[in-house]
Design a protein around this motif. Sequence first.
Motif, short mmCIF file in Angstrom:
data_model
loop_
_atom_site.label_atom_id
_atom_site.label_comp_id
_atom_site.label_asym_id
_atom_site.label_seq_id
_atom_site.Cartn_x
_atom_site.Cartn_y
_atom_site.Cartn_z
N GLU A 221 -18.49 -24.12 42.03
CA GLU A 221 -19.83 -24.69 41.82
C GLU A 221 -20.16 -24.85 40.35
OE1 GLU A 221 -22.19 -21.96 44.10
OE2 GLU A 221 -22.15 -23.25 45.89
N GLU A 222 -19.49 -24.10 39.48
CA GLU A 222 -19.71 -24.22 38.03
C GLU A 222 -18.91 -25.36 37.42
OE1 GLU A 222 -18.74 -20.42 36.47
OE2 GLU A 222 -20.49 -19.41 37.34
N ASN A 223 -17.99 -25.93 38.20
CA ASN A 223 -17.16 -27.04 37.74
C ASN A 223 -17.64 -28.31 38.43
OD1 ASN A 223 -14.80 -28.97 38.15
ND2 ASN A 223 -13.91 -27.57 36.65
N GLU A 224 -18.05 -29.30 37.64
CA GLU A 224 -18.67 -30.50 38.20
C GLU A 224 -17.77 -31.21 39.21
OE1 GLU A 224 -20.53 -34.79 36.66
OE2 GLU A 224 -19.86 -33.27 35.21
N LEU A 225 -16.49 -31.34 38.87
CA LEU A 225 -15.57 -32.06 39.76
C LEU A 225 -15.28 -31.28 41.03
CD1 LEU A 225 -13.19 -33.35 37.00
CD2 LEU A 225 -14.71 -34.76 38.39
#
Length: 311
Positions: A221-225
């Motif tokens: 969830e902390e990584n956009e992709l």
Amino acid sequence: SLYSVFTVLFMYFSCISTVQTTDCLHLREQCINAAKGCESVWNMVEDACNISVLGNKCKAEDTVGCNRIIQILADEYPEFRNCVCTTDGICSITTLLGKQCVINKETKLQWGFSALSKQAYTANRSCLDVNRECVEDEVCNKQLSLYLKVCSVNKKCNIEECQAAIKLFYRNMPFEVAQMMIFCDCIQHDESCHRAKELLHGKPCAVVPPPSCLNVIHMCEENELCRKKYMTFQSMCWRHVTKKCYSDEACLETLIKDDMPCSANADCKAAYISNWGTMLHMECTCQNLPPVEQPLCELFHHMLHSKSCFS
């Protein structure tokens, strides 16, 4: 040069050893061995500029993000400019996709000669049978050998390179073959089958000890992709969850995994397969967590790893 761009970002990340641009590879080695900073940018380049798994249509999953992260890499680390940018200094997704689409086309043409690609998909095949059929098929065995070479435990296994190899392996094969391999299974005490299953599913090269499933979801969830991929997976497979709770963990805790309906259609299967080679495919556990965190963790484990949805 353009060739350097293509070979570095496709061939190296997919761990194929025919790259000729040694200077760029040397820079990439220095980058991934750095304590921080450069490696994370390279990881973002690989994620942002990857070909979309769904449909194999030679599209970047995030064209804007890909352009942006290439430019960031070139700006922060000018030594990479000749490897990732066009000769006029403009970083472009077209530079990446040109060669990558050619390679994808060549691989798809090769799969056209595979007997496996002409088989109708049958659910719950034995992983031992599936593995044997792949090894006996010239096209499948070639792709499998490249993948297993990277994910082998006989040498020091690089988790990130193994994940990239898994992603490449399952992305390039026909959808029917991917289903056959990913949804194969074994009876409980068939050790030969279970060993074949572990090889096909990248289990020998894994994080030890495995992270908690809660941590995997939170990292994603902390990584956009990754977050976008996770949302696609939810919307395609677990619409009941998306509709009722979205990302509300307190709400999710109220759900019972046995009562969660799953769409299990072709789009859902494609979304599930597209998770392979990402952190969402990473083996995770719910052991040794506080009792209050167990229900949510087990729900996430069920969504990410249970194949009951496709039974």
